[in-house]
Design an enzyme around this catalytic site. Sequence first.
Site, mmCIF file in Angstrom:
data_model
loop_
_atom_site.group_PDB
_atom_site.id
_atom_site.type_symbol
_atom_site.label_atom_id
_atom_site.label_comp_id
_atom_site.label_asym_id
_atom_site.label_seq_id
_atom_site.Cartn_x
_atom_site.Cartn_y
_atom_site.Cartn_z
ATOM 1 N N ARG A 102 0.930 -1.806 -0.399
ATOM 2 C CA ARG A 102 0.306 0.200 -0.047
ATOM 3 C C ARG A 102 0.737 1.199 -0.291
ATOM 4 O O ARG A 102 0.440 2.095 0.615
ATOM 5 C CB ARG A 102 -1.103 -0.381 1.009
ATOM 6 C CG ARG A 102 -2.440 -1.066 1.313
ATOM 7 C CD ARG A 102 -2.838 -1.096 0.061
ATOM 8 N NE ARG A 102 -3.968 -2.101 0.829
ATOM 9 C CZ ARG A 102 -3.765 -3.052 -0.197
ATOM 10 N NH1 ARG A 102 -3.292 -3.379 -1.664
ATOM 11 N NH2 ARG A 102 -5.015 -3.866 0.168
ATOM 12 N N SER A 162 -10.503 -0.193 3.318
ATOM 13 C CA SER A 162 -9.760 -0.840 4.596
ATOM 14 C C SER A 162 -9.402 0.642 5.203
ATOM 15 O O SER A 162 -8.656 1.575 4.844
ATOM 16 C CB SER A 162 -8.739 -1.655 4.282
ATOM 17 O OG SER A 162 -8.785 -3.102 3.307
ATOM 18 N N GLU A 184 -4.417 2.856 7.117
ATOM 19 C CA GLU A 184 -4.244 3.174 5.581
ATOM 20 C C GLU A 184 -4.929 4.500 4.996
ATOM 21 O O GLU A 184 -4.416 4.948 3.180
ATOM 22 C CB GLU A 184 -4.551 1.590 4.721
ATOM 23 C CG GLU A 184 -4.806 1.516 3.166
ATOM 24 C CD GLU A 184 -5.007 0.109 2.775
ATOM 25 O OE1 GLU A 184 -4.821 -0.603 4.147
ATOM 26 O OE2 GLU A 184 -5.728 -0.042 1.847
HETATM 27 C C1 LIG Z 1 -15.215 0.412 -1.029
HETATM 28 C C2 LIG Z 1 -13.981 0.780 -1.230
HETATM 29 C C3 LIG Z 1 -12.931 -0.898 -1.823
HETATM 30 C C4 LIG Z 1 -11.647 -0.903 -1.492
HETATM 31 N N1 LIG Z 1 -10.730 -2.029 -1.870
HETATM 32 C C5 LIG Z 1 -9.420 -1.359 -2.140
HETATM 33 C C6 LIG Z 1 -9.115 -2.395 -2.084
HETATM 34 O O1 LIG Z 1 -9.717 -4.444 -2.677
HETATM 35 N N2 LIG Z 1 -7.398 -2.382 -2.320
HETATM 36 C C7 LIG Z 1 -7.349 -1.270 -2.496
HETATM 37 O O2 LIG Z 1 -5.553 -1.451 -2.820
HETATM 38 N N3 LIG Z 1 -7.297 -0.472 -2.291
HETATM 39 C C8 LIG Z 1 -9.003 -0.346 -1.959
HETATM 40 N N4 LIG Z 1 -9.471 0.932 -1.620
HETATM 41 C C9 LIG Z 1 -9.157 2.079 -1.164
HETATM 42 C C10 LIG Z 1 -9.103 3.014 -3.031
HETATM 43 O O3 LIG Z 1 -10.171 2.658 -3.640
HETATM 44 C C11 LIG Z 1 -7.813 2.786 -3.549
HETATM 45 O O4 LIG Z 1 -6.534 3.067 -2.329
HETATM 46 C C12 LIG Z 1 -7.820 3.165 -4.601
HETATM 47 O O5 LIG Z 1 -6.511 3.316 -5.326
HETATM 48 C C13 LIG Z 1 -7.426 4.993 -4.420
HETATM 49 O O6 LIG Z 1 -7.691 5.581 -5.703
HETATM 50 P P1 LIG Z 1 -7.971 7.054 -5.838
HETATM 51 O O7 LIG Z 1 -8.341 7.393 -7.225
HETATM 52 O O8 LIG Z 1 -9.575 7.047 -5.154
HETATM 53 O O9 LIG Z 1 -7.316 7.923 -4.339
HETATM 54 P P2 LIG Z 1 -7.031 8.878 -3.503
HETATM 55 O O10 LIG Z 1 -8.147 8.140 -2.818
HETATM 56 O O11 LIG Z 1 -8.011 10.419 -4.580
HETATM 57 O O12 LIG Z 1 -6.203 9.325 -3.312
HETATM 58 C C14 LIG Z 1 -5.565 8.456 -2.747
HETATM 59 C C15 LIG Z 1 -3.872 8.961 -2.649
HETATM 60 O O13 LIG Z 1 -3.442 8.652 -4.020
HETATM 61 C C16 LIG Z 1 -2.700 10.045 -4.650
HETATM 62 N N5 LIG Z 1 -2.902 10.092 -5.720
HETATM 63 C C17 LIG Z 1 -4.219 9.961 -6.453
HETATM 64 N N6 LIG Z 1 -4.478 10.282 -7.922
HETATM 65 C C18 LIG Z 1 -2.936 11.106 -8.372
HETATM 66 C C19 LIG Z 1 -2.530 11.225 -9.117
HETATM 67 N N7 LIG Z 1 -3.046 11.631 -10.305
HETATM 68 N N8 LIG Z 1 -1.249 12.041 -8.553
HETATM 69 C C20 LIG Z 1 0.018 11.323 -8.056
HETATM 70 N N9 LIG Z 1 -0.471 10.597 -7.066
HETATM 71 C C21 LIG Z 1 -2.442 10.509 -7.302
HETATM 72 C C22 LIG Z 1 -3.055 11.025 -3.708
HETATM 73 O O14 LIG Z 1 -2.605 11.990 -3.471
HETATM 74 C C23 LIG Z 1 -3.200 10.435 -2.796
HETATM 75 O O15 LIG Z 1 -2.074 10.017 -1.906
HETATM 76 C C24 LIG Z 1 -11.228 1.006 -1.232
HETATM 77 C C25 LIG Z 1 -12.115 1.488 -1.148
HETATM 78 C C26 LIG Z 1 -13.211 1.850 -0.898
HETATM 79 C C27 LIG Z 1 -14.000 2.478 -0.968
#
Ligand SMILES: Cc1cc2nc3c(=O)[nH]c(=O)nc-3n(C[C@H](O)[C@H](O)[C@H](O)COP(=O)(O)OP(=O)(O)OC[C@H]3O[C@@H](n4cnc5c(N)ncnc54)[C@H](O)[C@@H]3O)c2cc1C
Length: 315
Positions: free
Chosen positions: A168, A217, A299
Site C-alpha cells: 500500500r 480498508s 491505510e
Molecule cells: C469500497 C472500497 C473498497 C476498496 N477496496 C480496495 C482494495 O481492495 N484494494 C486497495 O488497494 N484499495 C481499496 N480501496 C481504497 C482505494 O480505492 C484505493 O486506495 C485507490 O487506489 C485510491 O484511488 P483514488 O483515485 O480514489 O485516490 P485518492 O483516494 O483520491 O488518493 C489516494 C492517494 O493517491 C494519490 N493520487 C491520486 N491520484 C494521483 C495522481 N494523478 N498523481 C499523483 N498522486 C495521485 C493522492 O495524492 C493520495 O495520496 C477501496 C476503497 C473503497 C471505498
Amino acid sequence: MTKSLPNVRGTVTRNKDLGGLTWLRVGGPADVLFQPADVEDLAAFLSGLPTEVPVFPMGVGSNLIVRDGGVRGVVIRLGRGFNGIDIDSDRVTAGAAALDAHVARKAAEAGLDLTFLRTIPGSIGGAVRMNAGCYGSYTGDVFESAEVVLRDGTRATLSASDLNFAYRSTTLPEGAVMVSATFKAPNGDPEELTARMEAQLAKRDETQPTKDRTAGSTFRNPAGFSSTGREDDTHDLKAWKVIDNAGMRGATRGGAVMNTMHSNFLTNAGGATAADLEDLGEEVRKAVYAQSGITLQWEIMRVGERDAPKAAKKQ
Ligand SMILES: Cc1cc2nc3c(=O)[nH]c(=O)nc-3n(C[C@H](O)[C@H](O)[C@H](O)COP(=O)(O)OP(=O)(O)OC[C@H]3O[C@@H](n4cnc5c(N)ncnc54)[C@H](O)[C@@H]3O)c2cc1C
C-alpha cells in the site's frame, strides 16, 4: 494563499469544497482546486506556481479523509483529457484519471488480465500511488512506467525502481502529479476474465459494505499479502480481526461507525464530520494497542487541517 495564479486553459476554483469529491463525503474546502485541460496546461501551471504553495493531487477520493478545515494550497484533480486507455500488444497505457474498473474491463476485452483492478473503486493515479491490490495481485506486479509532471513543472518518466512499490505504498515524489501509467498484463481469455471479474464483484458485495460511505480498508493489515515477495513483508494477520478482538466492531462516534459487516471499514453512517471519523479511528487504534500491543497504521490518507483558517484580521 497566493492571489495571482498562472493563466490556464483548465478550471480554477477557489475555496472549493472537497467533501463531495470523496467517497466518505466529508471535508472542508481546498484553497484552490485546479482541473487542468491537458498535460501541457498542468505543466505550465506548476512551473508558474510559486514554489512555497503546497500541491496535493487527488484521484476520485476513495482512500481519503479530507479534514474539516480543508486543504491549504492547490488540490489538483484530473478529469477528461486524462482518462484515455490505449492497448498495444500486451501493454495497457491508461490516463491517471481513468477508473480502475474501466481499465480492467477494456483490458479484458483485449484478452489482457488486469482483473484485480475491477473491484477497486479508484483511479489509475490512486492505484499506482497506493500500490492498490486485491485477490493476490497488486499494481506494482504489472506496472511498467508512469508519466508524471513534477512539482516544478518538468515532465518525467518513472520506472518501478523509482517508485519502490511496497504494501500500500510507493515513493512518488512530493507534489508530483501522475498523468498516465503503462502496465504489462498477462494474457487471458476474454470470457474467462469477464467471468472472474463478475465473481470478484459478487464476492465483494457478500463480504464488504460496498454500498456504504467508506474509504475501503481503514488500517493496513498488521500483516497481509504484499507485492514485494520478501519474507519479512508478509501480512497474514488481518486488521479486522484485531479490531474485533478489541471489541470495536460497531463502535461509533457522532455519525462515524466501525462497520458491522466488516470492522475495518470506517463508515460515514450519516452526518459524520471528518473529525468524527478520524477520532473514532484513533480510538480504535488505542483499544487495539491496549488489547494486543499491536499499533495499527492508517491505510486511509488523511489530508488537510482540522480547523478552518482564522479569518484575516480587519484593519
Ligand atoms: C469500497 C472500497 C473498497 C476498496 N477496496 C480496495 C482494495 O481492495 N484494494 C486497495 O488497494 N484499495 C481499496 N480501496 C481504497 C482505494 O480505492 C484505493 O486506495 C485507490 O487506489 C485510491 O484511488 P483514488 O483515485 O480514489 O485516490 P485518492 O483516494 O483520491 O488518493 C489516494 C492517494 O493517491 C494519490 N493520487 C491520486 N491520484 C494521483 C495522481 N494523478 N498523481 C499523483 N498522486 C495521485 C493522492 O495524492 C493520495 O495520496 C477501496 C476503497 C473503497 C471505498
